[in-house]
Motif scaffolding. Structure first.
Motif, short mmCIF file in Angstrom:
data_model
loop_
_atom_site.label_atom_id
_atom_site.label_comp_id
_atom_site.label_asym_id
_atom_site.label_seq_id
_atom_site.Cartn_x
_atom_site.Cartn_y
_atom_site.Cartn_z
N UNK A 164 0.82 -1.21 0.00
CA UNK A 164 0.00 0.00 0.00
C UNK A 164 0.86 1.26 0.00
N UNK A 165 1.95 1.26 0.73
CA UNK A 165 2.84 2.43 0.72
C UNK A 165 3.40 2.67 -0.68
N UNK A 166 3.79 1.59 -1.35
CA UNK A 166 4.33 1.73 -2.70
C UNK A 166 3.26 2.20 -3.67
N UNK A 167 2.05 1.67 -3.53
CA UNK A 167 0.95 2.10 -4.41
C UNK A 167 0.65 3.58 -4.22
N UNK A 168 0.60 4.03 -2.97
CA UNK A 168 0.32 5.44 -2.68
C UNK A 168 1.45 6.33 -3.18
N UNK A 169 2.70 5.87 -3.01
CA UNK A 169 3.84 6.64 -3.49
C UNK A 169 3.80 6.78 -5.00
N UNK A 170 3.47 5.69 -5.69
CA UNK A 170 3.38 5.73 -7.15
C UNK A 170 2.24 6.65 -7.59
N UNK A 171 1.12 6.59 -6.90
CA UNK A 171 -0.02 7.45 -7.24
C UNK A 171 0.34 8.92 -7.04
N UNK A 172 1.03 9.22 -5.93
CA UNK A 172 1.44 10.61 -5.68
C UNK A 172 2.43 11.08 -6.74
N UNK A 173 3.34 10.19 -7.15
CA UNK A 173 4.31 10.56 -8.18
C UNK A 173 3.61 10.86 -9.50
N UNK A 174 2.60 10.06 -9.84
CA UNK A 174 1.83 10.30 -11.06
C UNK A 174 1.06 11.61 -10.96
N UNK A 175 0.51 11.88 -9.78
CA UNK A 175 -0.24 13.13 -9.57
C UNK A 175 0.68 14.34 -9.72
#
Length: 205
Positions: A164-175
């Motif tokens: 979940x931390x990696x998913x959120x980090x990736x989502x934030x990076x895309x944002x």
């Protein structure tokens, strides 16, 4: 004294597995790469034949990653033991039960060869992890021992945290990338508007 020593060994083993997971995957930034790599690493660390990861999608659990022994990806051996079709959350299988009851489910209960664990992140279920052992061609019973299953919920929590931390980090990076693009487009539009206004002023003058 024996019980205390056994408990200490369980905690030490769990700590070593957690440390190994964090060392190998703690700095992961690509969600899919992490998700696809975890089952094989877990199978090695837990000394089992197969690890499967299911994630919740709507009212079902769907297989998203797995590894059978040393074979990564969707091998024939993996497909023989994994649920390819979505698992209904209200079903009677160990995966659905682990999801609903929020605790480890062993099957069969007496000498379990399957352990299903809910993946929890901040008190929210994100999926289920399944670890399988099998009687390997007459080489003895590969059932999970009670001392092995007692600490596996900690390992499942770490897996959920990494995912979940990696998913959120990736989502934030895309944002951030999207916002950067929008900002660039906005600046270009403002520049174009400014040029038109300056041209109009020149004509008027």
């Amino acid at each position: 004294m024996k019980d205390v020593e056994q408990q200490w060994q369980q905690q030490t083993q769990a700590a070593e597995i957690v440390r190994a997971l964090l060392n190998e995957f703690g700095a992961s930034t690509e969600y899919r790469e992490l998700r696809d790599s975890l089952p094989q690493a877990l199978a090695t660390l837990l000394r089992c034949r197969c690890v499967l990861l299911y994630q919740r999608m709507g009212e079902t659990l769907q297989l998203v990653a797995g590894s059978f022994a040393d074979e990564p990806g969707w091998s024939a051996a993996l497909l023989a033991v994994a649920h390819i079709n979505p698992i209904n959350l209200s079903g009677a299988g160990p995966e659905a039960c682990a999801w609903r009851e929020r605790h480890t489910v062993l099957e069969p209960p007496e000498q379990p060869t399957l352990v299903a664990l809910p993946l929890m992140y901040r008190h929210r279920g994100i999926g289920v992890m399944v670890a399988l052992r099998m009687n390997d061609g007459g080489r003895g019973n590969d059932a999970w021992a009670p001392d092995e299953t007692r600490t596996m919920d900690v390992i499942a929590d770490v897996v959920a945290l990494l995912l979940e931390n990696t998913r959120l980090l990736e989502r934030d990076r895309e944002r951030i990338h999207e916002l950067s693009l929008l900002n660039s487009i906005s600046n270009q539009m403002n520049g174009a508007l400014y040029e038109r206004e300056r041209l109009q002023n020149i004509i008027v003058q």
